[in-house]
Design a protein around this motif. Structure first.
Motif, mmCIF file in Angstrom:
data_model
loop_
_atom_site.group_PDB
_atom_site.id
_atom_site.type_symbol
_atom_site.label_atom_id
_atom_site.label_comp_id
_atom_site.label_asym_id
_atom_site.label_seq_id
_atom_site.Cartn_x
_atom_site.Cartn_y
_atom_site.Cartn_z
ATOM 1 N N PHE A 1 33.018 15.215 -17.777
ATOM 2 C CA PHE A 1 34.349 14.730 -18.117
ATOM 3 C C PHE A 1 34.411 13.262 -17.721
ATOM 4 C CE2 PHE A 1 39.116 14.767 -17.270
ATOM 5 C CZ PHE A 1 39.459 14.794 -18.612
ATOM 6 N N ALA A 2 34.389 12.380 -18.726
ATOM 7 C CA ALA A 2 34.280 10.939 -18.479
ATOM 8 C C ALA A 2 35.337 10.402 -17.504
ATOM 9 C CB ALA A 2 34.312 10.185 -19.802
ATOM 10 N N PRO A 3 36.614 10.822 -17.614
ATOM 11 C CA PRO A 3 37.603 10.282 -16.665
ATOM 12 C C PRO A 3 37.256 10.538 -15.198
ATOM 13 C CG PRO A 3 38.725 11.256 -18.543
ATOM 14 C CD PRO A 3 37.274 11.610 -18.678
ATOM 15 N N SER A 4 36.499 11.593 -14.923
ATOM 16 C CA SER A 4 36.111 11.861 -13.532
ATOM 17 C C SER A 4 35.164 10.792 -13.009
ATOM 18 C CB SER A 4 35.454 13.242 -13.424
ATOM 19 O OG SER A 4 36.366 14.259 -13.783
ATOM 20 N N GLN A 5 34.248 10.314 -13.866
ATOM 21 C CA GLN A 5 33.344 9.246 -13.453
ATOM 22 C C GLN A 5 34.103 7.930 -13.275
ATOM 23 O OE1 GLN A 5 30.403 9.644 -12.403
ATOM 24 N NE2 GLN A 5 29.457 7.616 -12.356
ATOM 25 N N VAL A 6 35.095 7.697 -14.131
ATOM 26 C CA VAL A 6 35.949 6.515 -13.956
ATOM 27 C C VAL A 6 36.644 6.578 -12.598
ATOM 28 C CG1 VAL A 6 37.990 5.298 -14.796
ATOM 29 C CG2 VAL A 6 36.306 6.153 -16.427
ATOM 30 N N GLU B 1 37.313 4.590 -7.022
ATOM 31 C CA GLU B 1 37.408 4.832 -5.582
ATOM 32 C C GLU B 1 36.316 4.074 -4.833
ATOM 33 O OE1 GLU B 1 37.285 8.593 -2.423
ATOM 34 O OE2 GLU B 1 37.651 8.950 -4.558
ATOM 35 N N GLU B 2 35.112 4.029 -5.398
ATOM 36 C CA GLU B 2 33.986 3.374 -4.733
ATOM 37 C C GLU B 2 34.059 1.853 -4.828
ATOM 38 O OE1 GLU B 2 30.627 6.891 -5.557
ATOM 39 O OE2 GLU B 2 30.691 5.078 -6.826
ATOM 40 N N TRP B 3 34.471 1.352 -5.976
ATOM 41 C CA TRP B 3 34.373 -0.078 -6.267
ATOM 42 C C TRP B 3 35.717 -0.795 -6.268
ATOM 43 C CZ3 TRP B 3 30.919 0.561 -11.259
ATOM 44 C CH2 TRP B 3 29.649 1.015 -10.868
ATOM 45 N N GLY B 4 36.810 -0.042 -6.268
ATOM 46 C CA GLY B 4 38.116 -0.664 -6.406
ATOM 47 C C GLY B 4 38.503 -0.776 -7.870
ATOM 48 N N PRO B 5 39.791 -1.051 -8.143
ATOM 49 C CA PRO B 5 40.281 -1.084 -9.517
ATOM 50 C C PRO B 5 39.710 -2.256 -10.305
ATOM 51 C CG PRO B 5 41.982 -1.841 -8.001
ATOM 52 C CD PRO B 5 40.858 -1.335 -7.160
ATOM 53 N N GLY B 6 39.464 -2.005 -11.576
ATOM 54 C CA GLY B 6 39.089 -3.074 -12.493
ATOM 55 C C GLY B 6 37.607 -3.233 -12.757
ATOM 56 N N ARG B 7 36.738 -2.898 -11.789
ATOM 57 C CA ARG B 7 35.314 -3.186 -11.971
ATOM 58 C C ARG B 7 34.666 -2.278 -13.007
ATOM 59 N NH1 ARG B 7 30.635 -3.291 -7.275
ATOM 60 N NH2 ARG B 7 28.849 -3.472 -8.699
ATOM 61 N N ILE B 8 34.903 -0.968 -12.917
ATOM 62 C CA ILE B 8 34.280 -0.079 -13.903
ATOM 63 C C ILE B 8 34.850 -0.354 -15.290
ATOM 64 C CG2 ILE B 8 35.915 1.821 -13.473
ATOM 65 C CD1 ILE B 8 32.176 2.061 -14.530
ATOM 66 N N GLU B 9 36.144 -0.686 -15.358
ATOM 67 C CA GLU B 9 36.746 -1.008 -16.648
ATOM 68 C C GLU B 9 36.086 -2.240 -17.269
ATOM 69 O OE1 GLU B 9 39.777 1.334 -14.347
ATOM 70 O OE2 GLU B 9 38.385 -0.298 -13.901
ATOM 71 N N ALA B 10 35.801 -3.244 -16.434
ATOM 72 C CA ALA B 10 35.148 -4.458 -16.932
ATOM 73 C C ALA B 10 33.740 -4.151 -17.423
ATOM 74 C CB ALA B 10 35.108 -5.518 -15.835
ATOM 75 N N GLN B 11 33.039 -3.275 -16.705
ATOM 76 C CA GLN B 11 31.686 -2.912 -17.121
ATOM 77 C C GLN B 11 31.708 -2.143 -18.441
ATOM 78 O OE1 GLN B 11 29.137 -1.140 -14.213
ATOM 79 N NE2 GLN B 11 29.415 -2.774 -12.730
#
Length: 354
Positions: A285-290, A295-305
């Motif tokens: 379930f993709a949202p779980s990885q998001v 939680e690990e990296w803080g908001p915004g980083r995974i979205e930017a990637q």
């Protein structure tokens, strides 16, 4: 307002219905859709609508009939929200309809969340809307067609990397002709010292298309599963074809280190979980990885990637994707039936302009 309703007992059947626009409540905004994509991903939403609550995003109010969510671009045609004036263009998750009512809350510059009560417990990634300014229609179409699918592709890649590829020497991608499948194959080619081979599984009719992408070390028909090497492997299943899964598990057995269920492009051949040789298939379930990366990296980083990743793959989309436009909501049911029945070409990206 015209809306497409899908029969929840037979998702190949869809019809257009028309009803007056509901009045806006305090702080609400009405968005008139300019265009939205229809892909096999939307068929997966319908096939898993009860289990994963996709029917809950836009309740139809009609027993046995559901509204399938779509990704697209719209313009605010009426607003009682001070932060979202009329004329603003938004990209996001909408009903398969001419318009939608949102309860928008500004959470960042150019970013809104729908705070409708019935969506509060649903995955937040689907409740986010982004302001788009001055984008050409072609870019709108590419975003709707590719961003949701390639975001899942990238999150799969990130999850596999996060788990050290489960020790696999080969990663097998089922339904490699699907846009999520081909995206994953392309992302898997990116590590310079990758320890795995990439094997694409597809139908005989789509084999030449997948081979032409150049993103797999080898491409096999579903009938060739027995030729797979029995080495440590991961299977990423985009199709949900129970018979294919059973044959692959039986052939690889304990050599299969992980079996991930992602989509149901072969929804008509789906079956409940079975006792299979090797590891028990687990749903991705993709949202779980998001959520994990936030939680690990803080908001915004995974979205930017994710944004950078899908744009990398989309950069050469003209070489493997033909955008096909359909005008009017009345065109949607026939297109939906073709997608649900698997009658569309993997090269085609279908966009409806209400």
């Amino acid at each position: 307002m015209k809306t497409v309703l899908v029969d929840q007992s037979d998702i190949t059947r869809a019809r257009v219905t028309e009803a007056p626009n509901d009045p806006l409540g305090p702080g609400a905004a009405r968005v008139r859709l300019e265009s939205f994509a229809l892909t096999v991903n939307n068929v997966t939403y319908a096939a898993t609508g009860d289990v994963l609550k996709y029917w809950a995003f836009f309740p139809s109010g009609v027993e046995g009939q559901g509204i399938v969510p779509v990704w697209g671009t719209g313009v605010v045609s009426e607003s009682l929200c001070d932060d979202l004036p009329e004329g603003t263009r938004l990209y996001g998750y909408f009903p398969m309809a001419e318009s939608a009512i949102l309860a928008p809350e500004k959470v960042a510059e150019g970013v809104f969340l729908d705070r409708a009560a019935h969506r509060a417990e649903l995955a937040a990634v689907y409740n986010t809307y982004s302001v788009v300014r001055g984008t050409p229609r072609h870019e709108d179409h590419l975003r709707a067609l590719l961003q949701p699918l390639l975001a899942t592709s990238y999150l799969l890649f990130d999850w596999l990397m996060d788990n050290d590829w489960f020790g696999a020497e080969q990663i097998i991608v089922g339904s490699a002709s699907s846009k999520t499948g081909l995206g994953l194959c392309k992302f898997l080619t990116e590590p310079k010292d990758r320890p795995y081979r990439i094997v694409g599984l597809t139908s005989a009719g789509n084999r030449a298309f997948v081979e032409g992408l150049g993103a797999c070390d080898s491409v096999l028909d579903y009938d060739e599963i027995a030729t797979l090497e029995r080495v440590p492997s991961v299977y990423v299943d985009m199709a949900g074809n129970a018979e294919v899964k059973a044959r692959l598990h039986t052939h690889l057995g304990d050599a299969l280190r992980h079996s991930a269920a992602v989509g149901t492009s072969h929804w008509d051949k789906f079956a409940p979980p079975q006792d299979l040789p090797g590891p028990k298939p687990q749903f991705f379930f993709a949202p779980s990885q998001v959520a994990k990366r936030r939680e690990e990296w803080g908001p915004g980083r995974i979205e930017a990637q994710i944004t950078a990743a899908w744009k990398r793959i989309a950069a050469d989309a003209d070489t493997w994707l033909d955008i096909v436009t359909h005008d009017g909501m009345d065109s949607a049911p026939a297109l939906w039936a073709d997608l649900a029945a698997g009658r569309t070409s993997p090269r085609d990206g279908h966009v409806v302009r209400p």
